[in-house]
Design a protein around this motif. Sequence first.
Motif, short mmCIF file in Angstrom:
data_model
loop_
_atom_site.label_atom_id
_atom_site.label_comp_id
_atom_site.label_asym_id
_atom_site.label_seq_id
_atom_site.Cartn_x
_atom_site.Cartn_y
_atom_site.Cartn_z
N GLY A 150 0.79 -1.22 0.00
CA GLY A 150 0.00 0.00 0.00
C GLY A 150 0.82 1.27 0.00
O GLY A 150 0.99 1.89 1.05
N VAL A 151 1.32 1.67 -1.18
CA VAL A 151 2.00 2.96 -1.34
C VAL A 151 1.22 3.75 -2.39
O VAL A 151 1.06 3.30 -3.53
CB VAL A 151 3.47 2.78 -1.77
N ARG A 152 0.77 4.95 -2.02
CA ARG A 152 -0.10 5.71 -2.90
C ARG A 152 0.66 6.51 -3.95
O ARG A 152 0.06 7.19 -4.78
CB ARG A 152 -0.98 6.65 -2.06
N GLY A 153 1.97 6.45 -3.94
CA GLY A 153 2.81 7.13 -4.91
C GLY A 153 4.02 6.29 -5.24
O GLY A 153 3.99 5.06 -5.12
N PRO A 154 5.12 6.91 -5.64
CA PRO A 154 6.33 6.16 -5.97
C PRO A 154 6.98 5.55 -4.73
O PRO A 154 6.79 6.01 -3.61
CB PRO A 154 7.23 7.21 -6.62
N ALA A 155 7.81 4.52 -4.97
CA ALA A 155 8.49 3.85 -3.87
C ALA A 155 9.85 3.36 -4.32
O ALA A 155 10.01 2.89 -5.46
CB ALA A 155 7.65 2.67 -3.36
N SER A 156 10.82 3.47 -3.42
CA SER A 156 12.16 2.92 -3.62
C SER A 156 12.46 2.04 -2.41
O SER A 156 12.42 2.52 -1.26
CB SER A 156 13.20 4.04 -3.73
N VAL A 157 12.75 0.76 -2.65
CA VAL A 157 12.92 -0.20 -1.56
C VAL A 157 14.22 -0.96 -1.77
O VAL A 157 14.45 -1.55 -2.83
CB VAL A 157 11.74 -1.20 -1.51
N THR A 158 15.07 -0.97 -0.73
CA THR A 158 16.37 -1.64 -0.81
C THR A 158 16.61 -2.46 0.44
O THR A 158 16.35 -2.00 1.56
CB THR A 158 17.51 -0.61 -0.95
N THR A 159 17.10 -3.67 0.25
CA THR A 159 17.59 -4.48 1.36
C THR A 159 18.63 -5.44 0.83
O THR A 159 19.05 -5.34 -0.34
CB THR A 159 16.45 -5.23 2.09
N SER A 160 19.07 -6.40 1.65
CA SER A 160 20.07 -7.38 1.21
C SER A 160 20.01 -8.62 2.09
O SER A 160 19.54 -8.55 3.23
CB SER A 160 21.48 -6.77 1.26
N TYR A 161 20.43 -9.74 1.53
CA TYR A 161 20.57 -10.99 2.28
C TYR A 161 19.27 -11.43 2.96
O TYR A 161 19.31 -12.09 4.00
CB TYR A 161 21.68 -10.87 3.32
N ALA A 162 18.13 -11.05 2.42
CA ALA A 162 16.85 -11.43 3.01
C ALA A 162 15.76 -11.27 1.96
O ALA A 162 15.97 -10.67 0.90
CB ALA A 162 16.54 -10.59 4.24
#
Length: 528
Positions: free
Chosen positions: A338-350
């Motif tokens: 549920g994001v009503r606009g743009p999104a940037s998502v970063t993670t690692s090793y999971a």
Amino acid sequence: MKVRALAGAVLAISLSGVLGAAQVAPVSPVSPVSPVAPVSPVSPVAPVSPVSPVSTVSTVSPVSPVSPLGSVAPVGPAWPNNPGLLEQRATRTKHIARTFPVNGREVRLDGRAMELRVEPTDGDQATIEVDLEYWSRSEEWMDLVDEEFDIEVNERSRVIEISGGRMPDRNESWWRRVFGGNREISWSMDVVLRVPADTALRLENRYGNIEVDGISGDLEIDNASGEVTVSNAGNTTIANSYGPIDVDEIDGELHVRGSSAELRVNGVRGNADVETSYAELIVDNIEGQLRAVASSGTVRVNNVSGFAEVTNSYAPVEVHDVAELRLGSSSSEVTVTGVRGPASVTTSYASMVVENVQGVLEVENPSGSVTVSDIEADVTVRNSYAPVRVSGIAGDLAVDSSSSAVTARDIAGDVEISTSYAGTDVQQVGGAIRIRNQSGRVTVAGLFGAALTAEHSIETSYANIDVEWPDSTPLAFDAKCTYGRIRSDFEGRLEEQSSSSRRFTSDASGGGRMTIVATNGSITLERS
């Protein structure tokens, strides 16, 4: 004679072999061996949470000396909460109360170690009440407390300063010089401060809990170690460590800095900037923007009206129902819905799961799986060493990966995928397809809409390519393979370019066009 005969026999065998070679078909060359996929790097180890310092509110009594052999050691003195082990001395109490006018001035309270509660009051008068309970093996020290312990209220033109609450200490031993306390004393201090609701407050304390309710003026709390609870307040700033922080219903801006402190925030009618470490961070119902930073603690964010920036490491992150999102994490399992606009998502090793985003989405996850679904704009994915699953994309899809299997379903726009050492499966696509794979099988099926007249490009190595194309739509193609076969339901021209290379082409018009290259693999073209 024997030597000559042997030489003739050798010559005859050699000539026979040469003549036979002219009649036998050449042997097909052997396909090269597929390279081995690289090994995924190991996830870093999470740091260990620091140990909470020991409170100096109650100092430790001396250790009893060890008895000589053959005798029983006497029992050493103990805390007042062990009355069976105490010398028969009762604790003492002292009550102090002060009243003073506020007249719109800021109130500052500087305490060392207290349990503090702040409440609103009617009118312009403020009161402070202190209840002290104390004990010592020294009757002299207890008498000093009776005489000297007090609270000072210093009224200035713009500020009212409240200080004091320090226990008298006449012990000049090394313990006092090093630690600033006396090993033979114990006390507890309860303080209640009542001020007009719109009073600006600045509260400082060490080793105790602070509770504030119903103060609409600007509030600043600095607590070294203990619980902090704030509710129904105005602009609020909190610093605390080694104790939970609980904030409810802030009518203004919120700033919180915690260390090894569990942090819960619910209801801010303004922007919120919160930070903690080695503990859980929960944020709900922010009407402005949010900045949430954690380290080695679970993060949960829900219902943010503005832009949300979330940072964490070595613990899970969940974000639900925000306007815009930038999430940066490492070694953290991530869930976003549920994001009503743009999104940037970063993670690692999971693992990473992102669902229901109305704007452009960019995700990155080295050495971790990615699952993306129901996105109403373009999607870009970067990852390695783990699967990528994408479905329900209203825009274009771009995947840049390595050593990762990629599955894409129901993509309305163009698809561009680069990966290696794993398969690529693309179905229900409405735009142009460009796939580059290495040592991985490629499957394409279910193209529709603009995809049926677009130009497509598919290539891989050390694996096969399978393509399904609608029977009712023409397809022009140029298919090449080495060390493999070409099987087609479509008519075309087959060329044997060499003993290991084949090319199959068609110039059909009125439909899509596809270039297919399989190095060390086979190609299958089927009608659907």
